[in-house]
Scaffold this motif. Structure first.
Motif, short mmCIF file in Angstrom:
data_model
loop_
_atom_site.label_atom_id
_atom_site.label_comp_id
_atom_site.label_asym_id
_atom_site.label_seq_id
_atom_site.Cartn_x
_atom_site.Cartn_y
_atom_site.Cartn_z
N SER A 40 0.91 -1.15 0.13
CA SER A 40 -0.05 -0.04 0.03
C SER A 40 0.79 1.32 0.13
O SER A 40 0.38 2.23 -0.53
CB SER A 40 -0.95 0.06 1.30
OG SER A 40 -0.14 0.00 2.17
N TYR B 201 -1.99 5.27 1.85
CA TYR B 201 -3.27 4.94 1.39
C TYR B 201 -3.34 5.48 -0.05
O TYR B 201 -3.40 6.69 -0.33
CB TYR B 201 -4.33 5.49 2.24
CG TYR B 201 -4.20 5.14 3.73
CD1 TYR B 201 -4.07 3.84 4.39
CD2 TYR B 201 -4.14 6.44 4.72
CE1 TYR B 201 -3.81 3.53 5.39
CE2 TYR B 201 -3.98 5.73 6.05
CZ TYR B 201 -3.65 4.53 6.52
OH TYR B 201 -3.75 4.15 7.93
N SER C 287 -8.34 2.79 5.01
CA SER C 287 -7.42 3.28 6.10
C SER C 287 -8.03 3.10 7.44
O SER C 287 -7.32 2.88 8.36
CB SER C 287 -7.75 4.86 5.67
OG SER C 287 -8.92 5.47 5.70
N HIS D 101 -7.09 -0.34 8.24
CA HIS D 101 -5.63 -0.61 8.48
C HIS D 101 -5.50 -0.16 9.96
O HIS D 101 -4.89 -0.91 10.68
CB HIS D 101 -4.91 0.34 7.54
CG HIS D 101 -3.57 0.27 7.62
ND1 HIS D 101 -2.81 1.29 8.51
CD2 HIS D 101 -2.40 -0.62 7.48
CE1 HIS D 101 -1.67 1.16 8.31
NE2 HIS D 101 -1.26 -0.17 7.42
#
Length: 270
Positions: free
Chosen positions: A175, A196, A205, A208
């Motif tokens: 990413s 991102y 996001s 994550h």
């Protein structure tokens, strides 16, 4: 918060000569940015030196002395290696983020830096969790804790920890990327390392951050807390039982009968 970050980015992209149209708020943010660019790299330099020396000494000492190759020390060496990788690779690049107004090291280093940071984080936290479980087993089941078999099993578990931490770090390696912002004249670009991608779903996001909070904080914290609570309960119970045994095994002390129930077994110590 977004406006504040945007202003910092704008101010850090300015040249050393401050434009005359900056407001007081802009000047305050500029002062903070300049302080970050000076102070934080110095702090990271101290962390680099102390971490490099400290972790190297730990690794050398344990590997040099055969008597120190115990289960806890193997896990400590594993954490030291993870920290050493973080210090050698990630600390310099992280310090450079504060020292320079944009990312200077390209897309590959951006991905590598994020990947190694996550690997080191996982190795340290997961190893601490394993270490707490090993202590738990050594205290709760001491007769099953044999040094020879436990040593080889711990080496195998350490390898699994590294493999697991590496797999979990792969999404960060994918990413993270460098995006480019053109200057006002569109003649040059400034690069930034960002986690991102714009093309990815917007929910990633949040996922994550939530995933990292669970896997690298809440779950290990719960596991470590459970292990130490059980160890404390076992030690308190054992201490109470031992004190009761010592108190009652003398038949002439305080009119004691000399009889004791221990571990649900009737004992006569007279």
């Amino acid at each position: 918060m977004m406006n504040y970050d945007k202003k910092i980015l704008e101010v850090r992209n300015q040249t050393n000569a401050l434009p005359s149209n900056l407001t007081n708020e802009d000047c305050e943010i500029c002062s903070l940015a300049q302080l970050d660019a000076t102070l934080i790299p110095i702090i990271f330099s101290l962390i680099f030196i102390l971490g490099l020396v400290g972790n190297s000494v730990v690794i050398y000492t344990v590997l040099r002395n055969k008597a120190m190759k115990s289960v806890p020390n193997i896990l400590i060496v594993s954490m030291a290696v993870g920290d050493l990788i973080l210090i050698l690779i990630s600390v310099p690049f992280t310090a450079a983020v504060y020292a320079f107004p944009h990312w200077l090291f390209g897309n590959f280093v951006c991905k590598l830096n994020a990947f190694l940071q996550t690997v080191s984080l996982g190795v340290s936290i997961f190893t601490l969790s394993v270490l707490s479980l090993e202590k738990h087993n050594a205290i709760i089941n001491p007769f099953k804790y044999h040094r020879g078999t436990m040593f080889h099993r711990t080496v195998f578990i350490t390898a699994l920890v590294w493999a697991f931490a590496t797999v979990l770090a792969i999404p960060d390696a994918i990413s993270y990327y460098t995006f480019h912002i053109p200057d006002e004249d569109n003649s040059t670009f400034r690069s930034f390392c960002y986690p991102y991608p714009v093309s990815w779903p917007r929910w990633y996001s949040r996922f994550h951050v939530t995933f990292h909070a669970l896997v690298y904080y809440l779950v290990p914290l719960s596991l470590i807390a459970y292990s130490y609570i059980k160890m404390a309960q076992h030690l308190l119970k054992s201490t109470h039982s031992d004190n009761l045994w010592d108190f009652q095994k003398n038949p002439n002390k305080n009119g004691n009968t000399g009889k004791l129930y221990k571990h649900n077994t009737f004992l006569d110590v007279r």
